[in-house]
Scaffold this active site. Structure first.
Site, PDB file in Angstrom:
ATOM      1  N   ASP A   8      13.535  -3.350  -5.605  1.00  0.00           N
ATOM      2  CA  ASP A   8      13.830  -4.400  -4.625  1.00  0.00           C
ATOM      3  C   ASP A   8      14.475  -5.554  -5.387  1.00  0.00           C
ATOM      4  O   ASP A   8      13.877  -6.624  -5.563  1.00  0.00           O
ATOM      5  CB  ASP A   8      12.541  -4.851  -3.935  1.00  0.00           C
ATOM      6  CG  ASP A   8      11.926  -3.727  -3.122  1.00  0.00           C
ATOM      7  OD1 ASP A   8      12.572  -3.259  -2.186  1.00  0.00           O
ATOM      8  OD2 ASP A   8      10.805  -3.301  -3.453  1.00  0.00           O
ATOM      9  N   GLN A  59       7.410  -9.866   7.665  1.00  0.00           N
ATOM     10  CA  GLN A  59       8.659  -9.469   7.014  1.00  0.00           C
ATOM     11  C   GLN A  59       9.348  -8.287   7.700  1.00  0.00           C
ATOM     12  O   GLN A  59      10.363  -7.795   7.202  1.00  0.00           O
ATOM     13  CB  GLN A  59       8.431  -9.193   5.531  1.00  0.00           C
ATOM     14  CG  GLN A  59       7.633  -7.946   5.206  1.00  0.00           C
ATOM     15  CD  GLN A  59       7.271  -7.883   3.740  1.00  0.00           C
ATOM     16  OE1 GLN A  59       6.449  -8.658   3.236  1.00  0.00           O
ATOM     17  NE2 GLN A  59       7.875  -6.966   3.002  1.00  0.00           N
ATOM     18  N   LYS A  92      11.435   6.083  -6.260  1.00  0.00           N
ATOM     19  CA  LYS A  92      10.141   6.189  -5.568  1.00  0.00           C
ATOM     20  C   LYS A  92      10.034   5.078  -4.536  1.00  0.00           C
ATOM     21  O   LYS A  92      10.375   3.921  -4.824  1.00  0.00           O
ATOM     22  CB  LYS A  92       8.993   6.022  -6.563  1.00  0.00           C
ATOM     23  CG  LYS A  92       9.012   7.021  -7.688  1.00  0.00           C
ATOM     24  CD  LYS A  92       7.978   8.091  -7.495  1.00  0.00           C
ATOM     25  CE  LYS A  92       7.996   9.035  -8.686  1.00  0.00           C
ATOM     26  NZ  LYS A  92       7.257  10.249  -8.453  1.00  0.00           N
ATOM     27  N   GLY A 132       0.805  -1.214   0.000  1.00  0.00           N
ATOM     28  CA  GLY A 132       0.000   0.000   0.000  1.00  0.00           C
ATOM     29  C   GLY A 132       0.841   1.268   0.000  1.00  0.00           C
ATOM     30  O   GLY A 132       2.033   1.246  -0.259  1.00  0.00           O
ATOM     31  N   HIS A 184       4.448   1.749  -8.082  1.00  0.00           N
ATOM     32  CA  HIS A 184       3.369   0.750  -8.092  1.00  0.00           C
ATOM     33  C   HIS A 184       2.492   0.917  -9.332  1.00  0.00           C
ATOM     34  O   HIS A 184       2.031  -0.053  -9.919  1.00  0.00           O
ATOM     35  CB  HIS A 184       2.479   0.903  -6.858  1.00  0.00           C
ATOM     36  CG  HIS A 184       3.182   0.652  -5.552  1.00  0.00           C
ATOM     37  ND1 HIS A 184       3.382   1.641  -4.625  1.00  0.00           N
ATOM     38  CD2 HIS A 184       3.718  -0.475  -5.034  1.00  0.00           C
ATOM     39  CE1 HIS A 184       4.007   1.130  -3.577  1.00  0.00           C
ATOM     40  NE2 HIS A 184       4.227  -0.147  -3.799  1.00  0.00           N
TER      41      HIS A 184
HETATM   42  O1  PAF Z   1       7.635  -5.295  -2.075  1.00  0.00           O
HETATM   43  C1  PAF Z   1       6.706  -5.278  -1.249  1.00  0.00           C
HETATM   44  O2  PAF Z   1       5.936  -4.310  -1.145  1.00  0.00           O
HETATM   45  C2  PAF Z   1       6.522  -6.465  -0.343  1.00  0.00           C
HETATM   46  O3  PAF Z   1       7.735  -7.014   0.049  1.00  0.00           O
HETATM   47  C3  PAF Z   1       5.584  -7.541  -0.926  1.00  0.00           C
HETATM   48  C4  PAF Z   1       6.174  -8.158  -2.186  1.00  0.00           C
HETATM   49  C5  PAF Z   1       4.234  -6.931  -1.245  1.00  0.00           C
HETATM   50  C6  PAF Z   1       5.376  -8.668   0.087  1.00  0.00           C
HETATM   51  O4  PAF Z   1       4.801  -8.204   1.257  1.00  0.00           O
END
Ligand code: PAF
Length: 281
Positions: free
Chosen positions: A150, A61, A184, A31, A37
């Site tokens: 990432d 996580q 970003k 979010g 995104h």
């Molecule tokens: O990259 C992210 O935002 C998170 O690590 C993910 C892949 C949604 C898993 O929670």
């Protein structure tokens, strides 16, 4: 656009689409959506008939000293962003919906997770791989979209999908940057005005490295020390790591003689930012 909080309802919708022969693209997120995104959603929209965005700040996580409680959240704004991008379904479950009281199964990818952020954030990738597997099983997409920002997460998920024969195509999408080059990130919202200005040092160090490479430099030690020097000039910045690793094994390299990922994590004040670039041999 449907906004769904239960696994059963997602399954019903996915079944209906599947019965119609429609393809599904998944964009997993935590979010606080930004243009990075949105670029994932745009790719998903282009490739698939249906797009699902998941919004779940996954507790598993986050380390005990990390920013789970303060992680930025704004579901109403996220809904508007998804609507504008033509998303068909948002799945935004509670933590209880995802992890019941007896939850006790985990997905671990070894090796690749020992390097880079894995060293600094023990348990992080176990949390990522577990939740991503669950989201894959719940939404059963044809394709899933992840940002190249990432880079290690993308490599780990690609490995996991291959190792476990998960029938989903993983698509990596390019880093989206602010006009001054800052990648970003939802975490950019933590930065004060001064920190925001300082944060550009990550990208400047990448530009410096790329200039040196263009001029023929191939020694990792030389490029690394120039990057370190540049970032250390910024008083608000503290390097967590800068590493050059082989793109597929994520093992350290000392010369740019193969496809190489340069990944960096830098604290700007209390905020930890990451960035990277790939050198193709
Ligand atoms: O990259 C992210 O935002 C998170 O690590 C993910 C892949 C949604 C898993 O929670």
């Amino acid at each position: 656009m449907k906004v769904i909080t239960t696994i059963d309802e997602v399954r019903d919708q996915v079944k209906a689409w599947r019965n119609n022969g429609e393809s599904i693209g998944l964009v997993p997120t935590m979010g606080y959506l930004h243009e990075g995104h949105q670029s994932l959603m745009a790719s998903a929209k282009k490739d698939n008939q249906r797009v699902i965005v998941t919004i779940f700040v996954n507790p598993m996580q986050f380390g005990p000293k990390e920013d789970l409680a303060s992680y930025p959240r704004d579901l109403e704004r996220d809904k508007k962003a998804c609507q504008q991008m033509g998303v068909d379904l948002i799945f935004c479950p509670s933590a209880d919906e995802m992890y019941d009281a007896n939850f006790n199964s985990y997905v671990n990818v070894n090796g690749l997770t020992d390097a880079l952020c894995g060293k600094k954030r023990p348990g992080h990738f176990k949390g990522v791989c577990t939740v991503v597997t669950k989201l894959f099983n719940i939404t059963q997409p044809d394709r899933a979209y992840f940002g190249q920002k990432d880079a290690q997460q993308l490599a780990v998920i690609q490995r996991m999908v291959q190792d476990l024969n998960i029938p989903i195509e993983i698509i990596g999408c390019p880093i989206v940057r602010e006009s001054d080059g800052l990648a970003k990130s939802s975490r950019n919202s933590y930065l004060t005005d001064n920190e925001r200005k300082a944060a550009v040092c990550l990208y400047q160090s990448i530009e410096l490295a790329n200039t040196m490479i263009a001029q023929g430099e191939r020694s990792v030690a030389t490029i690394l020390s120039a990057m370190q020097l540049l970032i250390e000039q910024q008083s608000l910045a503290k390097i967590d790591y800068i590493e050059f690793v082989d793109l597929s094994s994520l093992k350290p390299v000392s010369q740019l003689t193969q496809d190489t990922l340069c990944a960096l994590a830098v604290y700007i004040g209390k905020t930890r930012l990451i960035d990277n670039f790939i050198y193709h041999h």
